[in-house]
Design an enzyme around this catalytic site. Structure first.
Site, PDB file in Angstrom:
ATOM      1  N   GLU A   9      11.902 -58.891  31.976  1.00  0.00           N
ATOM      2  CA  GLU A   9      12.489 -57.551  31.994  1.00  0.00           C
ATOM      3  C   GLU A   9      13.556 -57.485  30.908  1.00  0.00           C
ATOM      4  O   GLU A   9      14.405 -58.364  30.816  1.00  0.00           O
ATOM      5  CB  GLU A   9      13.211 -57.285  33.324  1.00  0.00           C
ATOM      6  CG  GLU A   9      12.326 -57.119  34.518  1.00  0.00           C
ATOM      7  CD  GLU A   9      13.164 -56.969  35.788  1.00  0.00           C
ATOM      8  OE1 GLU A   9      14.388 -56.720  35.689  1.00  0.00           O
ATOM      9  OE2 GLU A   9      12.599 -57.136  36.876  1.00  0.00           O
ATOM     10  N   ASP A  18      25.186 -52.813  38.535  1.00  0.00           N
ATOM     11  CA  ASP A  18      25.376 -54.155  37.996  1.00  0.00           C
ATOM     12  C   ASP A  18      26.740 -54.728  38.290  1.00  0.00           C
ATOM     13  O   ASP A  18      27.759 -54.043  38.228  1.00  0.00           O
ATOM     14  CB  ASP A  18      25.131 -54.145  36.481  1.00  0.00           C
ATOM     15  CG  ASP A  18      23.657 -54.016  36.161  1.00  0.00           C
ATOM     16  OD1 ASP A  18      22.888 -54.865  36.645  1.00  0.00           O
ATOM     17  OD2 ASP A  18      23.267 -53.061  35.464  1.00  0.00           O
TER      18      ASP A  18
END
Lengths: 402, 264
Positions: free
Chosen positions: B46, B57
């Protein structure tokens, strides 16, 4: 399952990671139930009345009006609410809702610190744990509010990512909530974020406009000609505007014009931004050509935000509300004007609305009336004002528009 | 057939390793070497598109994102990067991106550029199916899978829906929270994956907080794929901090993680 687009025409929605989908549905369900629950509404109304000091006055600013020589200016005195701004209307409602949902902890983001203080206050009142995310830059310029939150038993968490202001505080609060939604309610401070927040916060803030409408009617026998309020995320303005949407009253939202029109110089999301997705909703956004969110600037921390509530985007698109901008310098001049003519020190956020109202009142002429939402008091801004007055800041009083 | 489907079909019952790195991290050129090193050991990769506001995140990927942006990397630069990786490898390549850069470029131009660069699937964590509009359709016209996510908070009825809607596999969040390293796996992970399995017939990959060989092995017993991101990016960041080349450091960890899966 239904394909749904935003809650306000093409704006709004629920652009969140899967982990937050269920907590948002839970919140929506709880809110819909609470809204229909007479005992919940009664408890909220009691707190608003006995604790927050509602209804707030609709004050006719006679000396200001005379000085401007035009429309009669009324100030909706949200600055007289407990904790010093309209933010308490929302946090009392949301903290009651948090308790109803069985959440023992609330988190919040804050820019100017007003929402943080209001959340810490409601959390103390209702016995909830409270943590407030605040950008490091804002902690410096709003040191007084940081201390107030701590006195109220909240923990203030400095946010050091990104531009270290309100946008990054929202990011950090969302990161917290993704991990803790089981026992935590995110007490979002404005009409932004994923559904149902924009509707929930609007409903809680609409008390401003409901009161103003009734007060103006009682006082003058008619509706005002124009409403003016500042727009950061847009909660005090939606609160004032919403109960007038079924009328033809003119409405103007005032954004932070900052120091210029370039990227990073302002917070004029509706005036200068474009459609994008941030913090869970599709709305207007200050972004570059790649979709990266731009830094913003305003002398008032509460308007220093690159997004705006989706309902404002919708009202702009429909042409129902007009949006304009007022610079740092004009806001400073408006602080002076209101202090001198009325003995009222407005928050720098609210001063943006006062500045625009001053020029509108002149245009509108005698016999007409204008309601300005004075969303907060200016005590928190005293050090910013001192720096500006004594030349410690690049921003100077630019005077008001002729 | 899409390379992602081929990968799961050919995996022989063993869990595949899906690596992640931020595109443009630490800078354009080094990013290619870093990705190439990971791809040598992982079964798929990815590429994360750096974004100014990465709300899902944790600190490690935030840092890599920030460095990529500071180095001048732009979302559209991910396409030539993917293209060069595609010339070097036939393994599945996926893009992980927040929605706004896709929204800004437009669904059709984004999908077309991704497909032309040899991308096989796209993951957009802040775009639940209800908000997708025509994205999934446009992506699939270009041969791209849209990989959806499942969380421990997702009720069974919705799990079934996500299982039907997803392309390639269902990405199961192994923790409630943001990306980042964790000392141990959540105790809720096993029952969660069991629940997903009973609702969905697509391959399942688990990621978020899976950081070391032991955890990989544990997850491999319950899922068809393991996604590792923050641990790989952190090994690169640590190497940079020590004045070393990040690419071999991250590749070495990827090799170790892959070995741990082969032993299951």
């Amino acid at each position: 399952m239904p394909q749904r687009r935003g809650s306000f025409g093409n704006f709004g929605g629920r652009f969140v990671p899967e982990t937050l989908v269920a907590p948002l549905l839970e919140l929506e369900q709880a809110y819909l139930e609470a809204r229909e629950d007479a005992s919940f509404q009664e408890e909220l109304e009691n707190y608003l009345h006995d604790y927050a000091g509602r209804p707030t006055a609709l004050y006719e600013a006679r000396r200001l009006s005379r000085e401007l020589g035009g429309a009669t200016v009324f100030l909706k005195r949200e600055d007289l609410c407990h904790t010093g701004s309209h933010k308490i209307n929302n946090t009392l409602g949301q903290c009651l809702l948090a308790r109803r949902m069985g959440k023992r902890r609330v988190i919040a983001e804050t820019g100017a610190g007003q929402h943080g203080v209001a959340t810490a206050t409601a959390a103390a009142l209702l016995g909830l744990e409270c943590e407030v995310y605040m950008g490091e830059v804002d902690m410096e310029r709003q040191a007084l509010n940081v201390f107030r939150m701590e006195l109220l038993g909240a923990r203030v968490v400095p946010v050091r990512s990104g531009s270290r202001t309100l946008k990054d505080a929202v990011n950090e609060a969302l990161r917290d909530w993704v991990a803790t939604a089981d026992y935590t309610h995110y007490c979002l401070g404005s009409v932004v974020g994923p559904h149902p927040f924009p509707s929930l916060v609007r409903d809680l803030q609409s008390v401003i406009g409901r009161e103003a409408r009734e007060q103006h009617l009682r006082r003058t026998g008619r509706l005002p000609d124009c409403l003016v309020a500042c727009v950061g995320g847009g909660s005090n303005s939606i609160g004032l505007f919403h109960p007038f949407l079924d009328t033809t009253v003119r409405m103007v939202g005032v954004e932070a014009g900052g120091t210029g029109e370039g990227p990073g110089e302002h917070g004029s999301t509706l005036c200068l931004g474009s459609v994008g997705v941030l913090h869970g909703a599709r709305s207007f956004l200050l972004q570059d050509e790649d979709g990266q969110v731009l830094e913003t600037h305003s002398i008032s921390a509460g308007l220093d935000y690159p997004g705006v509530g989706p309902e404002h985007a919708y009202l702009k698109e429909r042409g129902r509300v007009q949006y304009t901008r007022v610079s740092d310098g004009e806001a400073l001049a408006a602080v002076d004007l209101l202090c001198r003519t009325e003995g009222i020190l407005p928050a720098l956020e609210s001063a943006h609305a006062v500045a625009l109202a001053a020029s509108l009142a002149r245009e509108m002429g005698p016999g007409s009336s204008l309601v300005v939402c004075l969303s907060g008091r200016g005590d928190k801004d005293v050090s910013t004002l001192m720096a500006a007055k004594r030349g410690g800041s690049a921003v100077h009083d630019e005077g008001l528009r002729p | 057939m899409n390379r992602i489907d081929e990968m799961f079909r050919g995996s022989d019952g063993k869990a595949v390793l899906i690596g992640f790195t931020t595109a443009g991290f630490p800078d354009g050129e080094s990013s290619l070497r870093l990705a190439q090193g990971l791809l040598a050991h992982c079964d798929a990769l990815e590429l994360g598109i750096p974004f100014s506001d990465p709300v899902l995140d944790g600190p490690v990927i935030q840092e890599s994102s920030l460095r990529a942006l500071r180095a001048g990397f732009r979302p559209r630069d991910v396409f030539p990067l993917a293209q060069r990786l595609r010339e070097l490898s036939d393994k599945p390549l996926l893009l992980m991106t927040y929605y706004n850069p896709v929204h800004r470029l437009g669904h059709a131009p984004f999908a077309a550029a991704a497909a032309a660069a040899g991308i096989d699937g796209v993951l957009i964590p802040d775009l639940p199916p209800e908000e997708m509009g025509d994205w999934k359709e446009v992506a699939s016209q270009h041969g791209l899978h849209t990989v959806l996510f499942a969380s421990m908070t997702t009720p069974p009825e919705r799990l079934r829906y996500l299982g039907e809607m997803t392309g390639g596999f269902l990405y199961c969040f192994a923790v409630k929270g943001t990306t980042g390293l964790r000392d141990s796996l959540s105790r809720d992970l096993a029952p969660f994956l069991k629940r997903v399995r009973s609702c969905c017939s697509v391959p399942l990959a688990a990621g978020l907080g899976v950081s070391n060989p032991e955890q990989c092995r544990e997850v491999a017993g319950m899922a068809d794929g393991v996604v590792v991101g923050s641990a790989l990016v952190k090994s690169a960041l640590d190497a940079i901090a020590a004045g070393l080349d990040p690419a071999p450091a991250a590749a070495e960890l990827a090799a170790e993680l892959k070995r741990s899966l082969q032993r299951t």
